[in-house]
Design a protein around this motif. Structure first.
Motif, PDB file in Angstrom:
ATOM      1  N   ASN A  11       0.857  -1.179   0.000  1.00  0.00           N
ATOM      2  CA  ASN A  11       0.000   0.000   0.000  1.00  0.00           C
ATOM      3  C   ASN A  11       0.898   1.235   0.000  1.00  0.00           C
ATOM      4  O   ASN A  11       1.350   1.694   1.041  1.00  0.00           O
ATOM      5  CB  ASN A  11      -0.899  -0.031   1.239  1.00  0.00           C
ATOM      6  N   ASP A  13       0.342   4.359  -0.599  1.00  0.00           N
ATOM      7  CA  ASP A  13      -0.186   5.549   0.085  1.00  0.00           C
ATOM      8  C   ASP A  13       0.077   5.466   1.587  1.00  0.00           C
ATOM      9  O   ASP A  13       0.450   6.461   2.222  1.00  0.00           O
ATOM     10  CB  ASP A  13      -1.689   5.685  -0.170  1.00  0.00           C
ATOM     11  N   ARG A  14      -0.107   4.290   2.153  1.00  0.00           N
ATOM     12  CA  ARG A  14       0.131   4.121   3.584  1.00  0.00           C
ATOM     13  C   ARG A  14       1.619   4.294   3.913  1.00  0.00           C
ATOM     14  O   ARG A  14       1.975   4.914   4.922  1.00  0.00           O
ATOM     15  CB  ARG A  14      -0.357   2.745   4.030  1.00  0.00           C
ATOM     16  N   TRP A  16       3.759   6.082   2.208  1.00  0.00           N
ATOM     17  CA  TRP A  16       4.052   7.513   2.077  1.00  0.00           C
ATOM     18  C   TRP A  16       3.585   8.284   3.312  1.00  0.00           C
ATOM     19  O   TRP A  16       4.316   9.127   3.844  1.00  0.00           O
ATOM     20  CB  TRP A  16       3.376   8.066   0.829  1.00  0.00           C
ATOM     21  N   ASP A  17       2.385   7.989   3.771  1.00  0.00           N
ATOM     22  CA  ASP A  17       1.844   8.681   4.940  1.00  0.00           C
ATOM     23  C   ASP A  17       2.710   8.422   6.178  1.00  0.00           C
ATOM     24  O   ASP A  17       2.927   9.319   7.000  1.00  0.00           O
ATOM     25  CB  ASP A  17       0.409   8.232   5.214  1.00  0.00           C
ATOM     26  N   SER A  18       3.207   7.204   6.313  1.00  0.00           N
ATOM     27  CA  SER A  18       4.056   6.889   7.458  1.00  0.00           C
ATOM     28  C   SER A  18       5.365   7.667   7.404  1.00  0.00           C
ATOM     29  O   SER A  18       5.848   8.171   8.430  1.00  0.00           O
ATOM     30  CB  SER A  18       4.348   5.386   7.500  1.00  0.00           C
ATOM     31  N   MET A  20       5.832  10.535   5.962  1.00  0.00           N
ATOM     32  CA  MET A  20       5.535  11.943   6.245  1.00  0.00           C
ATOM     33  C   MET A  20       5.248  12.168   7.735  1.00  0.00           C
ATOM     34  O   MET A  20       5.612  13.201   8.297  1.00  0.00           O
ATOM     35  CB  MET A  20       4.335  12.405   5.410  1.00  0.00           C
ATOM     36  N   GLU A  21       4.619  11.200   8.382  1.00  0.00           N
ATOM     37  CA  GLU A  21       4.345  11.321   9.809  1.00  0.00           C
ATOM     38  C   GLU A  21       5.646  11.260  10.607  1.00  0.00           C
ATOM     39  O   GLU A  21       5.838  12.036  11.551  1.00  0.00           O
ATOM     40  CB  GLU A  21       3.389  10.209  10.249  1.00  0.00           C
ATOM     41  N   LYS A  24       7.713  14.480  10.765  1.00  0.00           N
ATOM     42  CA  LYS A  24       7.319  15.567  11.666  1.00  0.00           C
ATOM     43  C   LYS A  24       8.185  15.602  12.918  1.00  0.00           C
ATOM     44  O   LYS A  24       8.225  16.613  13.624  1.00  0.00           O
ATOM     45  CB  LYS A  24       5.849  15.402  12.064  1.00  0.00           C
ATOM     46  N   TRP A  52       3.562   1.691  15.837  1.00  0.00           N
ATOM     47  CA  TRP A  52       3.081   1.128  14.573  1.00  0.00           C
ATOM     48  C   TRP A  52       3.330  -0.385  14.518  1.00  0.00           C
ATOM     49  O   TRP A  52       2.503  -1.138  14.023  1.00  0.00           O
ATOM     50  CB  TRP A  52       3.780   1.806  13.397  1.00  0.00           C
ATOM     51  N   LYS A  96      14.126  13.263   4.376  1.00  0.00           N
ATOM     52  CA  LYS A  96      13.048  12.452   4.946  1.00  0.00           C
ATOM     53  C   LYS A  96      13.221  10.957   4.697  1.00  0.00           C
ATOM     54  O   LYS A  96      12.574  10.139   5.345  1.00  0.00           O
ATOM     55  CB  LYS A  96      11.701  12.866   4.347  1.00  0.00           C
ATOM     56  N   GLU A 108       5.873  -1.740   6.116  1.00  0.00           N
ATOM     57  CA  GLU A 108       4.779  -1.793   5.149  1.00  0.00           C
ATOM     58  C   GLU A 108       4.631  -3.185   4.530  1.00  0.00           C
ATOM     59  O   GLU A 108       3.517  -3.633   4.244  1.00  0.00           O
ATOM     60  CB  GLU A 108       4.983  -0.746   4.054  1.00  0.00           C
TER      61      GLU A 108
END
Length: 418
Positions: A11, A13-14, A16-18, A20-21, A24, A52, A96, A108
């Motif tokens: 996945n 998208d998942r 990528w989101d991880s 980006m999170e 932070k 996670w 990143k 993932e």
């Protein structure tokens, strides 16, 4: 349930989101990160990663160097684990993706297997190595170096940062000293997904870099001693100019590297002048020559020539010259089976790919080429990746690594293979 042998996609998208999170935590310059090892930010990053992994049903082991091993059980209790991972610590001006991609892509893979209800014969261990970058505590790849038997744990615990804090004390301070003996784990194989950190894939318009070899390296630290003198009042014919000697050595290093093409590089990225004043010729210049090649004979020949010619350059200028080898890795050929699996995965998924030779990480420590691993890479604009395999002399492990796009310092469009 997927058919046996079917190539499955994660996945994206998942993933990528991880990424980006995680980004932070420890924000840096130009959209990157400053999450150096054993800082409060590193602690926060570890805690987020653990949360996670807990959600994904992984069990955690931590060794005495603070390395995190997050395990998904296999169906065969006698089968050795397949490891996948990298590191969550960054350079002071890191991006990143460097390291982080390798850790979170492993997570993932597990998440996607969970989603699809797929069980594996071998356990899968997602790994976060401590102090891979070496930005705060030199040398780099410190925990994995202890794991592979390159360093002792006492040596590692005694490393100091620029403020005098020790690795051992800071590991205790953030609460990540584990109880596992370092290096006790056995591995079936190791894969690492990684950004390329170079321009080749983008220039060649390829998505996947299949890393077949790793360059050997010599770091040669030069100390040149001249005579401090005023730049305005000292006649040119009366100068003992260590800075000029350094400049001529740099030009010589460039010539040596160019005459050994293809497959050789050389340069200088760090130098220190003393007293480092605008209008004073330096009395001392210290700098490190970095030469690399996948060919052992070529690498050693370059070193021999540089060490032969540099004193002659200095002697002609009246400058004293000393040189010390402060870092070395032999070239490595990655495990052909793991390299082949990376290449096959890229082909089955329809990604363009090419073979790459990897430069070892910039450290005199020795991990890179004591843990032979296969890996792959990718450029930002093309969304590519790299992966390389290695085998540890101590643990008999094979390792593969895959990398992705550059953007900022090390980022770009992130895409998984396999």
């Amino acid at each position: 349930m997927a058919a046996p042998g079917e190539n499955l996609r994660v996945n994206s998208d998942r993933l990528w989101d991880s990424i980006m999170e995680m980004a932070k935590i420890g924000p840096g310059i130009a959209g990157g990160n400053n999450r150096q090892t054993l800082t409060d930010s590193d602690k926060q990053g570890r805690e987020l990663f653990k949360s996670w992994c807990d959600e994904a049903g992984l069990t955690m082991g931590v060794d005495q160097m603070g390395t995190m091993f997050m395990t998904r059980a296999g169906t065969d209790p006698d089968a050795l684990p397949v490891y996948v991972g990298s590191h969550l610590d960054t350079q002071p001006t890191g991006g990143k993706y460097d390291g982080v991609l390798g850790v979170l892509s492993g997570l993932e893979v597990v998440r996607s297997l969970n989603d699809l209800g797929i069980k594996t014969k071998h356990p899968i261990v997602v790994t976060n190595w401590t102090n891979e970058e070496g930005a705060r505590f030199a040398p780099a790849m410190l925990a994995s170096g202890v794991f592979a038997g390159v360093h002792t744990q006492d040596y590692a615990y005694g490393r100091k940062d620029l403020d005098g804090a020790t690795f051992g004390d800071e590991l205790k301070r953030i609460g990540w000293v584990g109880d596992e003996k370092v290096g006790a784990r056995k591995m079936h194989a190791y894969f690492e997904y990684h950004i390329e950190q170079g321009p080749i894939l983008e220039a060649e318009n390829k998505q996947i870099g299949v890393v077949t070899h790793c360059q050997g390296l010599w770091w040669l630290e030069f100390t040149l001693t001249g005579r401090e003198a005023h730049t305005g009042s000292t006649p040119m014919t009366m100068r003992v100019n260590a800075g000029l000697a350094m400049a001529r050595i740099l030009e010589m290093v460039q010539t040596v590297a160019m005459e050994n093409q293809p497959g050789a590089v050389g340069g200088v990225g760090q130098m220190k002048f003393s007293p480092n004043s605008r209008n004073v010729l330096p009395g001392t210049v210290i700098f490190t020559v970095d030469i690399r090649s996948p060919d052992q004979a070529k690498l050693d020949g370059m070193r021999a020539r540089i060490e032969k010619e540099a004193p002659k350059i200095c002697e002609a200028l009246g400058v004293k010259c000393s040189v010390e080898a402060v870092g070395h890795f032999d070239p490595v050929t990655f495990d052909p089976t793991l390299v082949g699996r990376v290449r096959t995965a890229a082909e089955k998924l329809g990604y363009s790919h090419m073979n790459l030779i990897s430069a070892p990480a910039t450290t005199p420590a020795g991990r890179p080429r004591s843990r032979r691993r296969p890996w792959s890479c990718a450029p930002a604009s093309a969304g590519s990746a790299t992966t390389r395999p290695r085998t540890s002399p101590r643990n008999g492990r094979r390792r593969a690594r895959r990398a992705v796009p550059r953007g900022g310092r090390d980022g770009g469009d992130c895409r998984m293979i396999g």
